[in-house]
Design a protein around this motif. Structure first.
Motif, short mmCIF file in Angstrom:
data_model
loop_
_atom_site.label_atom_id
_atom_site.label_comp_id
_atom_site.label_asym_id
_atom_site.label_seq_id
_atom_site.Cartn_x
_atom_site.Cartn_y
_atom_site.Cartn_z
N LYS A 134 -9.56 12.72 -1.23
CA LYS A 134 -8.28 12.10 -0.86
C LYS A 134 -7.49 13.01 0.07
CE LYS A 134 -4.47 12.47 -3.21
NZ LYS A 134 -3.54 12.52 -4.37
N ILE A 143 -1.20 18.57 6.27
CA ILE A 143 -1.40 19.16 4.94
C ILE A 143 -2.14 18.18 4.04
CG2 ILE A 143 -0.21 20.02 2.87
CD1 ILE A 143 2.06 20.92 4.71
N SER A 146 -11.97 -4.33 -8.46
CA SER A 146 -11.43 -2.98 -8.23
C SER A 146 -10.92 -2.86 -6.80
CB SER A 146 -12.53 -1.94 -8.50
OG SER A 146 -13.63 -2.17 -7.64
N LYS A 147 -10.60 -4.01 -6.19
CA LYS A 147 -10.16 -4.02 -4.79
C LYS A 147 -8.69 -4.43 -4.68
CE LYS A 147 -14.39 -3.41 -3.38
NZ LYS A 147 -14.74 -2.02 -3.16
N LEU A 148 -7.95 -3.66 -3.89
CA LEU A 148 -6.53 -3.93 -3.71
C LEU A 148 -6.23 -5.33 -3.18
CD1 LEU A 148 -5.28 -0.67 -1.99
CD2 LEU A 148 -4.52 -1.56 -4.18
N THR A 182 1.95 13.75 -1.49
CA THR A 182 1.05 13.37 -0.39
C THR A 182 1.68 12.25 0.44
OG1 THR A 182 -0.90 14.08 -1.59
CG2 THR A 182 -1.25 12.46 0.15
N HIS A 240 4.89 8.91 5.07
CA HIS A 240 5.64 7.80 4.48
C HIS A 240 7.06 8.27 4.16
CE1 HIS A 240 2.34 5.06 4.26
NE2 HIS A 240 1.63 5.81 3.45
N ARG A 299 -4.27 7.37 6.57
CA ARG A 299 -3.25 6.82 7.48
C ARG A 299 -3.72 6.88 8.91
NH1 ARG A 299 3.11 7.22 7.77
NH2 ARG A 299 3.22 4.97 8.05
N VAL A 334 0.85 4.39 -2.77
CA VAL A 334 0.68 5.82 -2.43
C VAL A 334 1.82 6.63 -3.05
CG1 VAL A 334 0.65 7.50 -0.55
CG2 VAL A 334 -0.52 5.32 -0.27
N ASN A 350 -7.42 12.69 5.91
CA ASN A 350 -6.62 12.81 7.13
C ASN A 350 -6.92 14.09 7.90
OD1 ASN A 350 -4.90 10.36 7.07
ND2 ASN A 350 -4.30 11.21 5.09
N LEU A 383 -5.99 4.01 0.60
CA LEU A 383 -4.53 4.07 0.48
C LEU A 383 -3.96 5.26 1.23
CD1 LEU A 383 -3.82 3.42 -3.32
CD2 LEU A 383 -3.09 2.00 -1.42
N PHE A 384 -4.70 6.37 1.16
CA PHE A 384 -4.18 7.64 1.70
C PHE A 384 -4.65 7.90 3.13
CE2 PHE A 384 -3.96 7.91 -2.84
CZ PHE A 384 -2.73 8.49 -3.06
N ASP A 439 -11.31 2.12 -2.08
CA ASP A 439 -9.97 1.56 -1.89
C ASP A 439 -8.89 2.60 -2.16
OD1 ASP A 439 -11.15 -0.89 -1.37
OD2 ASP A 439 -9.53 -1.98 -2.38
N PHE A 440 -9.15 3.46 -3.15
CA PHE A 440 -8.18 4.52 -3.47
C PHE A 440 -8.00 5.44 -2.27
CE2 PHE A 440 -7.34 8.79 -5.33
CZ PHE A 440 -6.08 8.52 -5.84
N SER A 485 3.71 13.89 2.86
CA SER A 485 2.99 14.69 3.84
C SER A 485 2.22 13.84 4.84
CB SER A 485 2.06 15.70 3.14
OG SER A 485 0.91 15.05 2.67
N ILE A 486 1.90 12.58 4.48
CA ILE A 486 1.20 11.75 5.47
C ILE A 486 2.17 10.81 6.21
CG2 ILE A 486 -1.04 11.87 4.33
CD1 ILE A 486 -0.62 9.09 3.20
N LYS A 502 0.82 -1.22 0.00
CA LYS A 502 0.00 0.00 0.00
C LYS A 502 0.85 1.27 0.00
CE LYS A 502 -4.43 -1.47 1.82
NZ LYS A 502 -5.46 -1.18 2.83
#
Lengths: 264, 241
Positions: free
Chosen positions: B136, B71, A210-212, A159, A165, B97, A152, B140, B94-95, B90-91, A162-163, A148
């Motif tokens: 997206k 941010i 459409s699922k990971l 992004t 990773h 967290r 990203v 967060n 991913l983001f 699902d997309f 910024s989150i 995952k």
């Protein structure tokens, strides 16, 4: 001859399923980034490494891994912003040409060329099988840890940072795993089947889900089923296993492409 | 200087290798404010944005973002490169967290696309895809939203909806930085503007834009402005901006 008449049939099955599954997982990001042909260029570069190793007399897997990782570094790190496929094509051209040139000087050149393209699944030694199984299982585990986060990173690098990773680290882990998977797969699958395992399972899964999670889990199951069935049929009808599995995968991919062309 | 800042750009020079793109950029954004980076394509907006996001380093000067901010970033749409055959849910997952499925649904609800949760990204229209990218950025719960050309290629109704969304987030206290080449979008959302033109930057506020003086010094043409209903309109010879 049936598969289980062959000594070491279980280890062949296990190694093929584990490495095939590992490659099918590694292929998901390549397809998402629309960089399928990176798979064949890297496989061919890995083959060049193995061929050079046989000339200079060093352990083939190590040089194949170094060549693959070097090619990945060139594509991903030195020229990361430019992802058009001409650079991938250049890598393929030079690797294919050089490996063929070198092999053509060898006494068993023609047979070796066939092995490079389609591998020799029956030639795997017990100790190689154990090593491949251990590294393959660890590789799948490692991949699932970065699955995952890596998606990203390739979707939105900014992004990802910024989150929280660590994009460079995650990209590095994926690069090492991809080089490892291709190197291990090359010996038993050859360039074409490594490429097929990287691309076809993900290509088909994208059309059905459409699922990971399903892409990963169903991709592994699909790869295992095709590999086992392919090996049994290849033995039953006396086809070269690598060529036969590659042909089955390619055919299934084309059928899915035509039958479900409106899904994506 | 006000301590209530969210973003400070202090005398920044930016470029790539030997190519200098921007000189001595000064900019300041308060917490809870909407600001806009405004100018034509190629003027340096994206370069400054990359520097703000930490993707490139300034040649000179410094950029400060208030510590501890979350941010949310909405990138430009890049020719479908980010459109994967993945479900919207699902997309967003991913983001998301350290957050659960409820955050995903909240973000979808906030941008009004909860009915698209199980659709593939590849099946969405351009406007719907923009909203997914906004969702997206929201999963967060960001304090600071950065939007890069958010209304590019949108029709007038979708643009109006999107602007209303931006303003509604701002009313809830979210600070927003918009990068756009469309003055009307900036005027309907922002209170502070950094205008890019010929490697120079002009920092002004809403009244500065509406007076026409700043635009005159930037573009060398005469502008007039008015507020029609609650919509600010700036015109120059040749049409409205």
């Amino acid at each position: 001859m049936m598969l289980f008449d062959y000594p070491g049939a279980w280890q062949i099955l296990l190694v093929a399923v584990v490495l095939g599954s590992f490659l099918s997982l590694l292929g998901i990001p390549l397809l998402l980034e629309k960089r399928s042909f990176t798979g064949v260029a890297l496989s061919q570069t890995s083959a060049l490494g193995a061929v050079v190793a046989s000339v200079v007399g060093v352990y083939a897997d190590i040089l194949a891994f170094i060549f693959t990782l070097g090619a990945l570094l060139l594509l991903e790190w030195v020229d990361r912003e430019r992802k058009d496929d001409s650079r991938v094509a250049l890598l393929f051209i030079i690797s294919a040409a050089l490996s063929t040139l070198i092999v053509s000087w060898m006494p068993t050149g023609e047979a070796d060329l066939l092995t490079i393209q389609f591998g020799n699944i029956l030639s795997i030694l017990p100790e190689e099988a154990i090593l491949s199984l251990i590294v393959g299982v660890l590789g799948i585990g490692g991949y699932l840890l970065v699955y995952k986060p890596f998606l990203v990173v390739i979707n939105d690098y900014t992004t990802a940072k910024s989150i929280g990773h660590r994009p460079r680290l995650i990209q590095g882990v994926y690069s090492v795993l991809l080089a490892l998977g291709i190197t291990l797969g090359l010996k038993i699958f050859g360039v074409v089947l490594v490429f097929a395992f990287l691309i076809v399972p993900a290509f088909i899964m994208f059309r059905f889900s459409s699922k990971l999670k399903i892409w990963a889990v169903a991709g592994i199951i699909f790869t295992a089923v095709v590999t086992v069935a392919g090996l049994f049929l290849a033995f039953a009808f006396d086809f070269p296993p690598g060529v036969f599995i590659a042909a089955v995968l390619g055919l299934l991919g084309i059928v899915c492409w035509i039958a479900f062309r409106k899904r994506i | 200087m006000d301590d209530n800042f969210i973003l400070k750009v202090n005398g920044v020079d930016l470029g790539y290798g030997s190519l200098r793109v921007l000189d001595s950029v000064e900019f300041f954004q308060k917490r809870g404010e909407v600001a806009a980076l405004l100018g034509p394509n190629g003027a340096g907006k994206s370069t400054l944005l990359k520097a703000i996001l930490g993707d490139i380093k300034p040649i000179r000067g410094s950029i400060e973002i208030r510590d501890g901010l979350k941010i949310g970033y909405v990138p430009q749409v890049d020719n479908d490169g980010s459109r994967w055959p993945l479900s919207v849910r699902d997309f967003l997952g991913l983001f998301c967290r350290n957050c659960g499925e409820d955050k995903i649904y909240t973000a979808l609800e906030e941008v009004g696309i909860i009915d698209l949760a199980d659709k593939r990204l590849t099946d969405l229209s351009g406007g719907q895809h923009r909203k997914v990218l906004l969702a997206k950025a929201l999963v967060n719960s960001p304090d600071f939203l950065i939007l890069d050309e958010p209304t590019q290629e949108m029709d007038i109704a979708s643009e109006a909806d999107y602007i209303e969304l931006i303003n509604s987030f701002n009313r809830r206290g979210v600070s927003i930085l918009i990068v756009t080449h469309i003055l009307s979008v900036a005027l309907k959302t922002a209170k502070r503007f950094l205008i890019f033109h010929n490697r120079k930057t002009y920092f002004t506020d809403f009244d500065g834009i509406m007076s026409g003086k700043v635009l005159h010094s930037v573009y060398g043409r005469d502008f007039s402005s008015a507020v029609v209903g609650d919509i600010p309109v700036v015109t120059c010879k040749g049409g409205a901006l």
